[in-house]
Design an enzyme around this catalytic site. Structure first.
Site, PDB file in Angstrom:
ATOM      1  N   GLY A 125      -6.280   2.773 -11.420  1.00 20.85           N
ATOM      2  CA  GLY A 125      -7.570   2.100 -11.533  1.00 20.85           C
ATOM      3  C   GLY A 125      -8.742   3.018 -11.241  1.00 20.85           C
TER       4      GLY A 125
ATOM      5  N   ARG B 273     -10.980  -1.968 -22.250  1.00 24.14           N
ATOM      6  CA  ARG B 273      -9.722  -2.665 -22.555  1.00 24.14           C
ATOM      7  C   ARG B 273      -9.817  -3.453 -23.863  1.00 24.14           C
ATOM      8  NH1 ARG B 273      -6.985  -4.595 -16.846  1.00 24.14           N
ATOM      9  NH2 ARG B 273      -5.966  -2.607 -16.516  1.00 24.14           N
TER      10      ARG B 273
ATOM     11  N   GLY C 223      -1.282  -0.563 -12.191  1.00 22.51           N
ATOM     12  CA  GLY C 223       0.056  -0.835 -11.660  1.00 22.51           C
ATOM     13  C   GLY C 223       1.161  -0.512 -12.664  1.00 22.51           C
TER      14      GLY C 223
ATOM     15  N   LYS D  88      -3.526   5.994  -0.370  1.00 17.28           N
ATOM     16  CA  LYS D  88      -2.374   5.867   0.530  1.00 17.28           C
ATOM     17  C   LYS D  88      -1.117   6.520  -0.028  1.00 17.28           C
ATOM     18  CE  LYS D  88      -3.652   1.317   2.298  1.00 17.28           C
ATOM     19  NZ  LYS D  88      -3.265  -0.095   2.134  1.00 17.28           N
TER      20      LYS D  88
HETATM   21  P1  ADP Z   1      -5.827   4.874  -8.207  1.00 16.40           P
HETATM   22  O1  ADP Z   1      -6.482   3.520  -8.321  1.00 16.40           O
HETATM   23  O2  ADP Z   1      -6.362   5.862  -9.183  1.00 16.40           O
HETATM   24  O3  ADP Z   1      -4.312   4.776  -8.226  1.00 16.40           O
HETATM   25  P2  ADP Z   1      -5.979   4.799  -5.329  1.00 16.40           P
HETATM   26  O4  ADP Z   1      -6.162   3.323  -5.416  1.00 16.40           O
HETATM   27  O5  ADP Z   1      -4.717   5.296  -4.730  1.00 16.40           O
HETATM   28  O6  ADP Z   1      -6.214   5.468  -6.760  1.00 16.40           O
HETATM   29  O7  ADP Z   1      -7.139   5.426  -4.420  1.00 16.40           O
HETATM   30  C1  ADP Z   1      -8.461   5.461  -4.801  1.00 16.40           C
HETATM   31  C2  ADP Z   1      -9.385   5.469  -3.625  1.00 16.40           C
HETATM   32  O8  ADP Z   1      -9.044   6.473  -2.687  1.00 16.40           O
HETATM   33  C3  ADP Z   1     -10.782   5.802  -4.093  1.00 16.40           C
HETATM   34  O9  ADP Z   1     -11.564   4.625  -4.081  1.00 16.40           O
HETATM   35  C4  ADP Z   1     -11.282   6.846  -3.097  1.00 16.40           C
HETATM   36  O10 ADP Z   1     -12.549   6.536  -2.548  1.00 16.40           O
HETATM   37  C5  ADP Z   1     -10.236   6.838  -2.021  1.00 16.40           C
HETATM   38  N1  ADP Z   1     -10.118   8.153  -1.374  1.00 16.40           N
HETATM   39  C6  ADP Z   1      -9.641   9.283  -1.901  1.00 16.40           C
HETATM   40  N2  ADP Z   1      -9.718  10.298  -1.026  1.00 16.40           N
HETATM   41  C7  ADP Z   1     -10.264   9.792   0.109  1.00 16.40           C
HETATM   42  C8  ADP Z   1     -10.587  10.346   1.385  1.00 16.40           C
HETATM   43  N3  ADP Z   1     -10.365  11.629   1.656  1.00 16.40           N
HETATM   44  N4  ADP Z   1     -11.115   9.515   2.307  1.00 16.40           N
HETATM   45  C9  ADP Z   1     -11.349   8.227   2.019  1.00 16.40           C
HETATM   46  N5  ADP Z   1     -11.057   7.632   0.843  1.00 16.40           N
HETATM   47  C10 ADP Z   1     -10.519   8.423  -0.111  1.00 16.40           C
HETATM   48 MG    MG Z   2      -6.628   1.928  -6.910  1.00 16.85          MG
END
Ligand code: ADP
Ligand code: MG
Length: 397
Positions: free
Chosen positions: A353, A37, A376, A203
């Site tokens: 993230g 960053r 975000g 999620k």
């Molecule tokens: P980002 O920060 O890129 O938007 P998210 O916060 O939605 O992504 O999700 C990231 C997390 O989801 C990761 O830390 C990863 O470990 C978890 N994850 C992805 N697939 C699975 C899975 N099948 N089971 C458990 N955790 C998962």
């Molecule tokens: Mg995340």
């Protein structure tokens, strides 16, 4: 229309307040664990100095509680020191944001000089958007530049009330925000086709707005990650012990309906006996996960299918890991998607993230068109939201 940028400002002899996002990941001892960053803001900072301006930098860092001892790791000293190394000039660190230290340091500032103010969230007025605080902060400088893309979705004082204190011709965005907005524009408005979104992560509930907005724009939306199992369960399949949001099945069903054949779900899975390193693993074909097993990554047939679709695409936007990539045994899906984006000659953008962290970890960040510095802010942009922090910056010309 594009926003006014630092290029449009008269900078000679001027003190420029730059709202940066130096909210860097920190190691346990408080040191800077990842300086991406800071590096991302350098083009803007150097341009201002090269054109005869001086810099007053302001950022938040971490989540201060208001307790001085507990908040010590969130002081900006180490960030200021890292910036000095990266930019190759001295950086004066002020021990407050708008108090006597800041005022003295800013008064003494000469063209080419740099002051880093103390963590802006040490001030209650920041979160509240307090006008008195905004006046004090704005009073330190002649011009305002927003180069804090990762904070653009927030209405805090330094993002909205502070720029409002400056005449419109003295407000601008920096090159980082400009770059982020340009790539978002090329994804959301009139993307080169085929345009493919890859969505994964923890999620469905975090991403409903993004999925809805993207479905209207993309040709394909490939699903992976833990959100897969909420979709599969909504379709009536068994998901074993996999992560699921039981209260979001209706939402998942609605998205499936809305998507028609644009939405692609995994056709096989890497499952594990436990959701952790060292567990027994196997590949399961089809949409059902056996009882007692955890879905941890997309399987090899899904990887091959997704990579083939990405290869055909002219535009790819990716948010959300395909599995629990932090564990090596569950990282192949995420790594393969990252490699496919890296090899694509099209426009490829990654945001979020953990997604950005994954691409960095695999050493592929320089081979995609853009890794967003916003988690975000990137997601809310993909949802189609407009930000007050940008509304206060005038259009160019
Ligand atoms: P980002 O920060 O890129 O938007 P998210 O916060 O939605 O992504 O999700 C990231 C997390 O989801 C990761 O830390 C990863 O470990 C978890 N994850 C992805 N697939 C699975 C899975 N099948 N089971 C458990 N955790 C998962
Ligand atoms: Mg995340």
């Amino acid at each position: 229309m594009a926003k006014q940028t630092v290029r449009d400002l008269d900078l000679t002899g001027r003190k420029v307040l730059v709202r940066v996002d130096f909210n860097v990941p920190q190691a346990k001892d408080g040191s800077v664990a990842d300086d991406r960053r800071i590096r991302s803001a350098l083009p803007t900072l150097s341009a201002i100095l090269d054109r005869g301006g001086s810099l007053i930098l302001v950022s938040h860092l971490g989540r201060p509680t208001g307790d001085a001892a507990a908040d010590a790791p969130f002081r900006m000293d180490r960030v200021a020191a890292r910036l000095a190394e990266l930019i190759g000039r001295p950086v004066v660190k002020a021990d407050d944001t708008v108090g006597p230290h800041a005022q003295a340091a800013c008064r003494a500032l000469q063209p080419g000089g740099i002051v880093m103010l103390e963590n802006v969230r040490f001030n209650k007025g920041e979160k509240k958007g307090d006008p008195g605080f905004a006046k004090a902060l704005a009073g330190l400088a002649d011009c305002y530049v927003n180069d804090a893309f990762g904070t653009c979705h927030r209405d805090e004082a330094s993002m909205v009330a502070v720029p409002e204190q400056f005449p419109p011709e003295r407000r601008a965005i920096g090159f980082l925000v400009e770059k982020e907005l340009k790539i978002l524009d090329s994804l959301l408005r009139n993307p080169k086709r085929p345009c493919v979104a890859v969505m994964g992560g923890a999620k469905v509930s975090d991403k409903i707005g993004v999925i809805e907005n993207l479905l209207a724009r993309v040709d394909r939306l490939l699903v992976g990650g833990a959100m897969t199992y909420t979709f599969l369960k909504a379709q009536g399949h068994s998901i074993g012990q996999s992560k699921v949001e039981a209260d979001k099945l209706d939402v998942a069903s609605r998205l499936i309906q809305l998507a028609g054949d644009k939405l692609v779900l995994p056709q096989d899975h890497l499952v594990a006996s436990k959701p952790e390193a060292g567990a027994e693993t196997k590949i399961v074909s089809g949409p059902n996960i056996p009882d007692g097993w955890f879905g941890m990554d997309i399987g090899p047939a899904t990887i091959a299918a997704y990579v083939a679709i990405i290869k055909q695409a002219a535009t790819v936007v990716w948010n959300g890991p395909m599995g629990k990539f932090e564990v090596e045994a569950f990282s192949r899906g995420t790594r393969s998607i990252a490699e496919a984006l890296a090899e694509s000659p099209g426009v490829t953008a990654v945001g979020g993230g953990e997604s950005a962290e994954a691409v960095e970890k695999f050493g592929l960040a320089d081979r995609v068109s853009h890794v967003s510095t916003g988690g975000g802010a990137f997601l809310e942009s993909l949802e189609g939201k407009a930000f007050n922090s940008l509304a206060v910056i005038p259009e160019e010309g």
